[in-house]
Design an enzyme around this catalytic site. Structure first.
Site, short mmCIF file in Angstrom:
data_model
loop_
_atom_site.label_atom_id
_atom_site.label_comp_id
_atom_site.label_asym_id
_atom_site.label_seq_id
_atom_site.Cartn_x
_atom_site.Cartn_y
_atom_site.Cartn_z
N ASP A 89 -8.71 9.72 -2.72
CA ASP A 89 -7.68 8.49 -2.60
C ASP A 89 -8.81 7.21 -2.22
O ASP A 89 -9.69 7.39 -1.80
CB ASP A 89 -6.64 8.54 -1.22
CG ASP A 89 -5.41 8.07 -1.83
OD1 ASP A 89 -5.52 6.97 -2.40
OD2 ASP A 89 -4.47 8.40 -1.04
N ASP B 251 2.32 5.41 -6.69
CA ASP B 251 3.02 5.98 -5.26
C ASP B 251 4.59 6.20 -5.50
O ASP B 251 5.36 6.47 -4.70
CB ASP B 251 2.67 5.23 -4.11
CG ASP B 251 1.54 5.71 -3.28
OD1 ASP B 251 1.04 7.01 -3.80
OD2 ASP B 251 1.22 5.13 -2.37
C1 GLA Z 1 -1.83 6.70 -0.63
C2 GLA Z 1 -1.57 7.59 -1.50
C3 GLA Z 1 -0.51 8.68 -1.38
C4 GLA Z 1 -0.84 9.30 -0.16
C5 GLA Z 1 -1.17 8.42 1.08
C6 GLA Z 1 -1.68 9.06 2.12
O1 GLA Z 1 -0.89 5.92 -0.58
O2 GLA Z 1 -1.35 7.01 -2.90
O3 GLA Z 1 -0.17 9.56 -2.37
O4 GLA Z 1 -1.89 10.38 -0.43
O5 GLA Z 1 -2.21 7.58 0.70
O6 GLA Z 1 -1.91 8.12 3.36
#
Ligand code: GLA
Length: 731
Positions: free
Chosen positions: A472, A541
């Site tokens: 990420d 997301d």
């Molecule tokens: C980001 C990612 C999510 C999740 C969060 C965790 O927003 O896109 O899918 O993994 O971080 O903190």
């Protein structure tokens, strides 16, 4: 391949003789099976682009080609336009020399053609006679996929250092009466929204200056429709392209006074003047492009085929279905929570469990997004049995195991921030702004690259049972700066991105088989540079199936379905608040790499039964999602329906997805969709999946391909969020 055959199969270097006849050109064709980029050396030895489009049987016909342009108004369509000479447009290359002058006039020196199976590489060497700067233009032409990847290698052989003020990967001249540009913009949970406009004179720029999370605003990709006022799916000429770079990028579309369109794609030179010492070479990232005379559909299929065969790490391989812990548990879990989720995932027939954020850091435990990033040790207060225990449990249940990391970042509340404050991206005397309570680590610094490599490496060592890493990257760069680079801050943005690639290259040598997802708050790093190392992207997301219709439709114009992770989540949706039926959520997620991201315990028995059914049928046809050709049947941007299908390469099998996005009044009957890509003469048995009663009268019967492709297929989808998936098979 007529023209190229004369070069034989081996590497050949040709010193091209410039014809004596005034006005005649020496032609260098860069060809694929159906397309051609015709480059030509004029008798002043300038390399020009004469054509990009359909393949022409005899490219030598261009030898006598006259553009009719008067040089009083600027130079012709140079293959790699530079600041200098008569050129007055946007340059691909702009160099400042040690004496302070800015002019570069490249002329042809020599070229080589190398045939390596499906890839024909043409390398053209250009030189500036005054400053001795050299530019190699490299074109890899992928024959079957009809895709060209172009990049430049800029070499300073002059006495002193030169400054590269612009250094694009390539230039593409197009010629038409009208150009309709389609591009992609958006924000968090709203990535890849289609945007478009009819270009007018002057320059349209699509760019990112965010350093990290660069594609959360714009994506480095585009489609240009020639002689059309909109993007058309099945007809018309379309040029589609993308830049393989995960950092600041710039695409420019300049329509000049002669109505030609010059498309430049490259690293954004914003705050990034690149100094090239004597003897140094700068290689630009690849500019990938394709031409279609059958609309956006064929352009996408070309890019996808190239991506599956060459552009995506592990492209075309089927990746496992999974349950991700994020939306089901967020930071609140114990070992017990995870084990029960694994039980449920196994019970539903999923194939992997992914432990998302929240498993690490002891002194500053990661129980929220305000602490712990940087301290990549297991939080044993939360998970006393450790990661191996959970991963082995998953393996014991027949599941693979994946885990989340965000290695480029650090929370101020962490041991790392205290031990290595100099590793944080910063600018002396200025505030180091936080975003999601975190700072960015300086990947331009090789020591930080080693550390980031170590995070991945050490995480893999937590258990011999880790099969998947979710990587990420949750913020952009602000007040950019590097303590490591000292006075050479101009290098920061470029070397940050090169730093990630260095790390990924090393990781891929050590972990060739680990599936790695590229996530950046969702789709904040979606580009073909990252995909050389990553197997898939976390598309967004936003897990709301309704909004996903728009995001996935647009993403799939450029990127293949095999990279699009798509998860079924709870309702009301955590991002949008929308409530959609579980069937609709599954049908949407099943058009990419299917996953689930919810607490399975909250599903009712009936919902569980539907989930089992959808997962089972997906696993039976999903090779079509990963390797099939896409045909888009209805655009959510243009009407009330979204529909698409994937067809196997032999055209014997297909899966069709149909979604109703808006209520249809009572007078509206069954909606006809013209299926595509089938063999008209073949008979296909059509079966609607995951239902007891089909919404199409023809489900369960055999139908001819030509019938299905000419309006015979008309399921009844009337209510908002009605959806249906059909499987087609012929003998
Ligand atoms: C980001 C990612 C999510 C999740 C969060 C965790 O927003 O896109 O899918 O993994 O971080 O903190």
């Amino acid at each position: 391949m007529k023209y190229l055959k004369c070069f034989g199969l081996a590497l050949l270097a040709l010193a091209l003789a410039i014809p004596a006849t005034a006005g005649r050109r020496a032609i260098i064709p860069v060809e694929t099976e159906h397309t051609a980029l015709i480059l030509a050396v004029r008798n002043n030895r300038v390399l020009e682009t004469l054509h990009f489009g359909a393949r022409i049987a005899d490219p030598k016909a261009f030898e006598g080609f006259v553009t009719g342009l008067s040089e009083d108004n600027g130079s012709g369509p140079m293959a790699y336009p530079t600041t200098g000479g008569r050129y007055i447009g946007e340059p691909a290359l702009h160099v400042k020399y040690p004496d302070g002058y800015h002019n570069t006039e490249l002329v042809y020196d020599s070229h080589q053609v190398q045939v390596n199976g499906n890839i024909v590489t043409t390398k053209i060497l250009l030189k500036d006679p005054v400053t001795r700067l050299q530019v190699g233009l490299i074109y890899d032409a992928y024959q079957k996929e009809d895709v060209i990847c172009a990049h430049a290698e800029i070499r300073n052989v002059g006495a002193g250092p030169v400054q590269l003020l612009n250094y694009a990967s390539g230039s593409l001249y197009l010629e038409a009466d009208r150009y309709y540009l389609t591009h992609f913009h958006g924000g968090w949970a709203d990535e890849m929204q289609m945007d478009g406009e009819l270009l007018t004179h002057d320059t349209k720029v699509i760019e990112s200056r965010r350093g990290t999370q660069v594609t959360q605003c714009n994506n480095p990709s585009f489609l240009v429709s020639l002689n059309a006022d909109r993007l058309q799916e099945n007809v018309g000429e379309v040029v589609a392209g993308a830049l393989a770079w995960s950092g600041n990028f710039r695409l420019s579309f300049e329509m000049d006074e002669s109505n030609r369109l010059n498309v430049l794609a490259g690293i954004n030179s914003f705050a990034s003047t690149y100094e090239l010492d004597h003897g140094q070479i700068f290689a630009t990232p690849e500019f990938i492009y394709t031409y279609s005379d059958r609309g956006a559909g064929q352009a996408s299929r070309n890019l996808h085929a190239w991506a599956r065969n060459y552009g995506v790490y592990g492209g075309g391989q089927v990746n496992p279905t999974l349950l991700n812990s994020w939306e089901g548990a967020y930071f609140n879990f114990t070992t017990e929570t995870l084990l029960r989720m694994i039980d449920d995932a196994a019970g539903m027939g999923l194939e992997m469990f992914v432990l998302d954020d929240g498993w690490f850091a002891k002194d500053y435990p990661r129980n929220g997004d305000d602490a712990g990033l940087g301290d990549w040790e297991v939080n044993t207060a939360k998970l006393p049995e450790g990661i191996d225990y959970v991963a082995s449990y998953a393996h014991g249940k027949g599941l693979k195991f994946g885990i989340w990391i965000e290695p480029e970042m650090v929370n101020p509340q962490s041991n790392l921030a205290h031990t290595h404050p100099e590793w944080v991206v910063q600018s002396p005397g200025r505030e180091t702004y936080q975003s999601r309570n975190q700072w960015v680590l300086d990947l331009s610094n090789p020591a930080v690259q080693d550390f980031v490599f170590g995070i991945f490496d050490n995480t893999m060592k937590l258990s011999g049972n880790i099969d998947y890493i979710k990587w990420d990257c949750n913020r952009v760069v602000s007040n950019f700066g590097s303590t490591y680079l000292g006075s050479e801050q101009d290098r920061f943005f470029v070397e940050y991105t090169q730093g990630i690639y260095n790390v990924m290259r090393r990781l891929r040598e050590k972990y060739p088989d680990t599936i790695v997802q590229c996530c950046s708050s969702g789709g904040g790093r979606v580009d073909y540079g990252a995909l050389k190392y990553f197997n898939e992207i976390w598309t967004s997301d936003n897990t709301d199936a309704f909004t996903r219709a728009y995001i996935q439709y647009a993403t799939n114009l450029i990127y293949p379905a095999c990279v699009m992770a798509s998860h079924v989540s709870a309702v009301p949706n955590h991002q949008t608040g929308n409530v959609t039926p579980l069937k609709f959520r599954f049908d949407m997620a099943c058009s990419g790499r299917l996953g689930m991201e919810l607490q399975p315990r909250n599903l009712t028995e009936r919902e569980r039964a539907l989930a089992d059914r959808c997962i089972r049928s997906y696993k039976e046809y999903r090779d079509l999602v990963f390797t099939g050709d896409v045909y888009r049947l209805a655009s959510p941007y243009e009407g009330d329906y979204y529909a698409l299908m994937y067809v196997s390469q032999d055209r014997r099998r297909a899966v069709v997805y149909t979604y109703c996005l808006k209520y249809q009044n009572r007078a509206v009957g069954a909606h006809p969709f013209r299926l595509d890509g089938l063999d008209p003469a073949r008979r296909y048995r059509v079966t609607e999946l995951n239902v007891d009663r089909s919404c199409w009268w023809g489900s369960g019967y055999e139908h001819a391909g030509d019938f299905l492709m000419n309006g015979g297929f008309n399921p009844v989808l009337l209510k908002t969020f009605d959806s249906a998936v059909f499987y087609l098979e012929s003998d």
